[in-house]
Write a protein that holds these residues in place. Structure first.
Motif: not given
Length: 83
Positions: A49-51, A57-60, A64-66
């Motif tokens: 699980s992750y938030t 930032a590079d992984e975000q 795709p965004s939530p």
């Protein structure tokens, strides 16, 4: 999950690509959902699980965004809870 991963590996994956990884997206923590979805899986797997906001930032930027995932799944967070 095995069905979809096997289908992608058979029909879509190119020889130069690594084997497909299945990702199970759950709207909330539900161990029963994960257990049932992955029961009998012959493929290596991990569950984590992750938030999204806690990712670097590079992984975000690569995910795709939530909001995009929610829109793609047609889920209305203000509506009835998922079954």
């Amino acid at each position: 999950m095995n069905f979809y991963v096997a289908a992608v590996n058979d029909m879509l994956r190119l020889p130069r690509q690594t084997p497909t990884v299945g990702i199970l997206v759950c709207g909330s923590r539900n161990e029963r959902t994960v257990r049932y979805a992955l029961d009998g899986s012959a493929q290596p797997l991990t569950v984590a699980s992750y938030t999204y906001e806690a990712l670097p930032a590079d992984e975000q930027a690569t995910l795709p965004s939530p909001a995009a995932i929610t829109a793609a799944l047609g889920h209305d967070p203000a509506g009835a809870p998922d079954a």
